[in-house]
Scaffold this active site. Structure first.
Site, PDB file in Angstrom:
ATOM      1  N   ASP A   1      -8.005  12.542 -12.240  1.00 36.54           N
ATOM      2  CA  ASP A   1      -7.964  11.275 -11.063  1.00 36.54           C
ATOM      3  C   ASP A   1      -7.942   9.848 -11.778  1.00 36.54           C
ATOM      4  OD1 ASP A   1      -8.311  13.214  -8.911  1.00 36.54           O
ATOM      5  OD2 ASP A   1     -10.514  13.043  -9.096  1.00 36.54           O
TER       6      ASP A   1
ATOM      7  N   ARG B   1       0.040  11.655  -8.864  1.00 37.80           N
ATOM      8  CA  ARG B   1      -0.456  11.404  -7.624  1.00 37.80           C
ATOM      9  C   ARG B   1      -0.432   9.700  -7.317  1.00 37.80           C
ATOM     10  NH1 ARG B   1      -6.450  12.321  -7.301  1.00 37.80           N
ATOM     11  NH2 ARG B   1      -5.992  14.507  -6.946  1.00 37.80           N
TER      12      ARG B   1
HETATM   13  C1  LIG Z   1      -5.607  13.691  -2.144  1.00 36.77           C
HETATM   14  C2  LIG Z   1      -6.268  12.113  -2.779  1.00 36.77           C
HETATM   15  C3  LIG Z   1      -6.706  11.896  -3.859  1.00 36.77           C
HETATM   16  C4  LIG Z   1      -7.111  10.681  -4.282  1.00 36.77           C
HETATM   17  N1  LIG Z   1      -7.345  10.286  -5.429  1.00 36.77           N
HETATM   18  C5  LIG Z   1      -7.686   9.058  -5.825  1.00 36.77           C
HETATM   19  C6  LIG Z   1      -7.894   8.575  -7.227  1.00 36.77           C
HETATM   20  O1  LIG Z   1      -7.663   9.594  -8.336  1.00 36.77           O
HETATM   21  N2  LIG Z   1      -8.299   7.391  -7.566  1.00 36.77           N
HETATM   22  C7  LIG Z   1      -8.184   6.579  -6.498  1.00 36.77           C
HETATM   23  O2  LIG Z   1      -8.734   5.323  -6.808  1.00 36.77           O
HETATM   24  N3  LIG Z   1      -8.035   6.872  -5.172  1.00 36.77           N
HETATM   25  C8  LIG Z   1      -7.891   8.106  -4.817  1.00 36.77           C
HETATM   26  N4  LIG Z   1      -7.815   8.304  -3.687  1.00 36.77           N
HETATM   27  C9  LIG Z   1      -8.147   7.547  -2.569  1.00 36.77           C
HETATM   28  C10 LIG Z   1      -7.194   6.300  -2.093  1.00 36.77           C
HETATM   29  O3  LIG Z   1      -6.737   5.436  -3.193  1.00 36.77           O
HETATM   30  C11 LIG Z   1      -7.405   5.630  -0.951  1.00 36.77           C
HETATM   31  O4  LIG Z   1      -8.711   4.885  -1.122  1.00 36.77           O
HETATM   32  C12 LIG Z   1      -7.588   6.533   0.400  1.00 36.77           C
HETATM   33  O5  LIG Z   1      -6.622   7.643   0.385  1.00 36.77           O
HETATM   34  C13 LIG Z   1      -7.746   5.379   1.597  1.00 36.77           C
HETATM   35  O6  LIG Z   1      -6.192   5.040   1.557  1.00 36.77           O
HETATM   36  P1  LIG Z   1      -5.147   5.375   2.552  1.00 36.77           P
HETATM   37  O7  LIG Z   1      -3.692   5.292   1.909  1.00 36.77           O
HETATM   38  O8  LIG Z   1      -5.337   6.953   3.120  1.00 36.77           O
HETATM   39  O9  LIG Z   1      -5.032   4.292   3.571  1.00 36.77           O
HETATM   40  P2  LIG Z   1      -6.111   3.598   4.475  1.00 36.77           P
HETATM   41  O10 LIG Z   1      -5.336   2.356   5.278  1.00 36.77           O
HETATM   42  O11 LIG Z   1      -7.139   3.050   3.611  1.00 36.77           O
HETATM   43  O12 LIG Z   1      -6.721   4.629   5.480  1.00 36.77           O
HETATM   44  C14 LIG Z   1      -5.770   4.926   6.523  1.00 36.77           C
HETATM   45  C15 LIG Z   1      -6.696   5.712   7.376  1.00 36.77           C
HETATM   46  O13 LIG Z   1      -7.314   6.867   6.985  1.00 36.77           O
HETATM   47  C16 LIG Z   1      -8.552   7.063   7.167  1.00 36.77           C
HETATM   48  N5  LIG Z   1      -9.433   7.248   5.915  1.00 36.77           N
HETATM   49  C17 LIG Z   1      -8.969   7.074   4.641  1.00 36.77           C
HETATM   50  N6  LIG Z   1      -9.838   7.137   3.624  1.00 36.77           N
HETATM   51  C18 LIG Z   1     -10.734   7.699   4.205  1.00 36.77           C
HETATM   52  C19 LIG Z   1     -12.042   8.176   3.813  1.00 36.77           C
HETATM   53  N7  LIG Z   1     -12.111   8.047   2.318  1.00 36.77           N
HETATM   54  N8  LIG Z   1     -13.059   8.779   4.716  1.00 36.77           N
HETATM   55  C20 LIG Z   1     -12.684   8.575   6.123  1.00 36.77           C
HETATM   56  N9  LIG Z   1     -11.512   8.037   6.523  1.00 36.77           N
HETATM   57  C21 LIG Z   1     -10.506   7.692   5.601  1.00 36.77           C
HETATM   58  C22 LIG Z   1      -9.044   5.911   7.637  1.00 36.77           C
HETATM   59  O14 LIG Z   1      -8.871   6.311   9.382  1.00 36.77           O
HETATM   60  C23 LIG Z   1      -7.940   4.943   7.791  1.00 36.77           C
HETATM   61  O15 LIG Z   1      -7.938   3.783   8.828  1.00 36.77           O
HETATM   62  C24 LIG Z   1      -7.069   9.498  -3.082  1.00 36.77           C
HETATM   63  C25 LIG Z   1      -6.843   9.998  -1.882  1.00 36.77           C
HETATM   64  C26 LIG Z   1      -6.235  11.174  -1.662  1.00 36.77           C
HETATM   65  C27 LIG Z   1      -5.854  11.424  -0.114  1.00 36.77           C
END
Ligand SMILES: Cc1cc2nc3c(=O)[nH]c(=O)nc-3n(C[C@H](O)[C@H](O)[C@H](O)COP(=O)(O)OP(=O)(O)OC[C@H]3O[C@@H](n4cnc5c(N)ncnc54)[C@H](O)[C@@H]3O)c2cc1C
Length: 307
Positions: free
Chosen positions: A125, A176
Site C-alpha cells: 500500500d 495499483r
Molecule cells: C482497493 C483500494 C485500495 C486502496 N489503496 C490505497 C492506498 O494504498 N493508498 C491510498 O492513499 N489510498 C488507497 N485507496 C483509497 C483511494 O486512494 C481513495 O481515497 C478512495 O478509493 C476514494 O476515491 P475514489 O476513486 O473511489 O473516488 P471518490 O470520488 O473519492 O469516491 C467515489 C464515491 O465512492 C464512495 N467512497 C469512496 N471511498 C469511500 C470510503 N472509504 N468509504 C465509503 N464510501 C467511499 C463515495 O460514495 C464516493 O462518493 C485505495 C482504494 C481502493 C479502492
C-alpha cells in the site's frame, strides 16, 4: 461540506464503541483471520478476487513490526488451506518503515518470498507522502533482488506520480492506481477533484502504454468508465488488468463490472485494532467520515456522495 465533515470527525471519539463498530462493520471483515476468510469466500463465490489487509495501529517497536509480519504469514497459510483467491496488502509503517529501513526490508522480503513459494502476491500500500520515496526504493530493491510477485501503489493526487511512472518504467511495475486517501499540501498534491481525475487518466494511460499490469482502484463512476475505455484502447484482455474496490463501498458498481466480464478485487481489512484504526483513518481524512456518515444515515445528507 468540509465544515460538516470536520464536525463529524470531532464527535467520533464520543460515539459509543458499539455504534462505531456497527458503522465500520460493513468496511471491516472482523477481528480474526477467519472473519476475513469468510468474507473472501463469499466474494470468491460472487466471482470477485480479494486482497487481505491486517489492520495495525502505529507501531513503536521491532516486536510489534515482527508480530504484524507473523500475522501475514498466518494469512497466507489460511488462504492456502481454504483455497481462496486472495493476495495480501501491507502497509510498510506497520512493518517498521519508520523504525529502521533494514528491519522493514527484512520483514517485507520474508513475506514476499513466502508468498512466492505459495504462488501468491504482496501489494505494498502507499501511505502518506513522508513514505513515498522509501516505499518506492524498497519496491525497487525487492524487484532488483529478483522478486516479481510484489506490486506497489501510486496515487493520482500526487503531482510526482507521472514522473514516478517514468522512473519505475524499467521494472514494468505491477501497480495499483488510486486517487490517494491522505490529505497532502498543495505544493505536492492536486487539491481539485477534476485535476485528480485527469491525473488518474494520464497515469493509467502511461502505465498501460508501458506494459504494466494495473489494478484500477476507484469507486468513481466516471473513472471506471475511463478505465474501461483505456483498457479497450490499449487492447488489454480481461486477464491483463483488474478493477479494485474497498469492502462495503458501492458494491453494485462492482457487481456490474464482474457481470460485464472485468476482473475485480476487493480490499478486505481485518484485525483486533479495528476501532483505533477506524477512528484514525476517519480523523486523517474528514471527507471519508462524511461518506460513511452519509451512508450510515441512509443518505440523509443529499448530494454528499457526488464528489
Ligand atoms: C482497493 C483500494 C485500495 C486502496 N489503496 C490505497 C492506498 O494504498 N493508498 C491510498 O492513499 N489510498 C488507497 N485507496 C483509497 C483511494 O486512494 C481513495 O481515497 C478512495 O478509493 C476514494 O476515491 P475514489 O476513486 O473511489 O473516488 P471518490 O470520488 O473519492 O469516491 C467515489 C464515491 O465512492 C464512495 N467512497 C469512496 N471511498 C469511500 C470510503 N472509504 N468509504 C465509503 N464510501 C467511499 C463515495 O460514495 C464516493 O462518493 C485505495 C482504494 C481502493 C479502492
Amino acid at each position: 461540506m468540509a465544515l460538516l465533515d470536520r464536525a463529524i470527525v470531532r464527535t467520533l471519539p464520543a460515539v459509543p464503541k458499539p455504534i462505531v463498530r456497527r458503522i465500520s462493520e460493513r468496511y471491516i471483515a472482523g477481528t480474526r483471520v477467519d472473519d476475513a476468510c469468510r468474507v473472501v469466500e463469499k466474494l470468491n463465490a460472487e466471482g470477485k478476487m480479494a486482497t487481505i489487509d491486517v489492520l495495525g495501529e502505529e507501531i513503536t517497536t521491532w516486536e510489534e513490526a515482527r508480530h504484524i509480519g507473523y500475522q501475514y504469514e498466518n494469512v497466507f497459510r489460511t488462504i492456502d488451506e481454504q483455497n481462496l483467491d486472495s493476495n495480501v496488502s501491507v502497509k510498510l509503517t506497520g512493518l517498521g518503515l519508520k523504525l529502521d529501513h533494514g528491519l522493514c526490508r527484512e520483514i517485507l522480503e520474508r513475506l514476499v518470498r513466502q508468498a512466492a513459494e505459495r504462488g501468491n502476491f504482496v501489494r505494498i500500500d502507499m501511505e502518506d507522502s513522508s513514505c513515498t520515496d522509501e516505499t518506492l526504493a524498497l519496491y525497487r530493491e525487492l524487484r532488483e533482488a529478483g522478486l516479481d510477485n510484489v506490486g506497489v501503489v501510486l496515487q493520482a493526487c500526487l503531482r510526482r506520480t507521472l514522473a514516478d511512472i517514468e522512473t519505475l518504467a524499467d521494472l514494468t511495475p505491477n501497480v495499483r492506481l488510486c486517487k490517494g486517501i491522505y490529505v497532502e499540501p498543495e505544493e505536492i498534491a492536486y487539491q481539485d477533484f477534476d485535476e485528480v481525475r485527469e491525473n488518474f487518466v494520464r497515469a493509467l494511460d502511461a502505465l498501460l502504454r508501458g506494459g504494466s499490469y494495473v489494478g484500477i482502484a476507484t469507486h468513481d463512476e466516471w473513472l471506471i468508465e475511463e478505465g474501461k475505455r483505456l483498457v479497450r484502447e490499449h487492447g488489454r484482455l480481461p486477464a491483463e488488468y483488474e478493477f479494485q474496490m474497498l469492502l462495503g463501498v458501492r458494491p453494485g458498481h462492482g457487481d456490474r463490472l464482474v457481470a460485464d466480464g472485468h476482473r475485480l478485487r476487493i480490499y478486505v481489512p481485518f484485525g483486533e485494532e479495528w476501532y483505533a484504526y477506524s477512528l484514525r483513518r476517519l480523523q486523517e481524512n474528514p471527507k471519508i467520515a462524511g461518506y460513511i456518515a452519509a451512508d450510515a444515515l441512509g443518505r440523509l445528507l443529499p448530494g454528499r456522495n457526488g464528489r
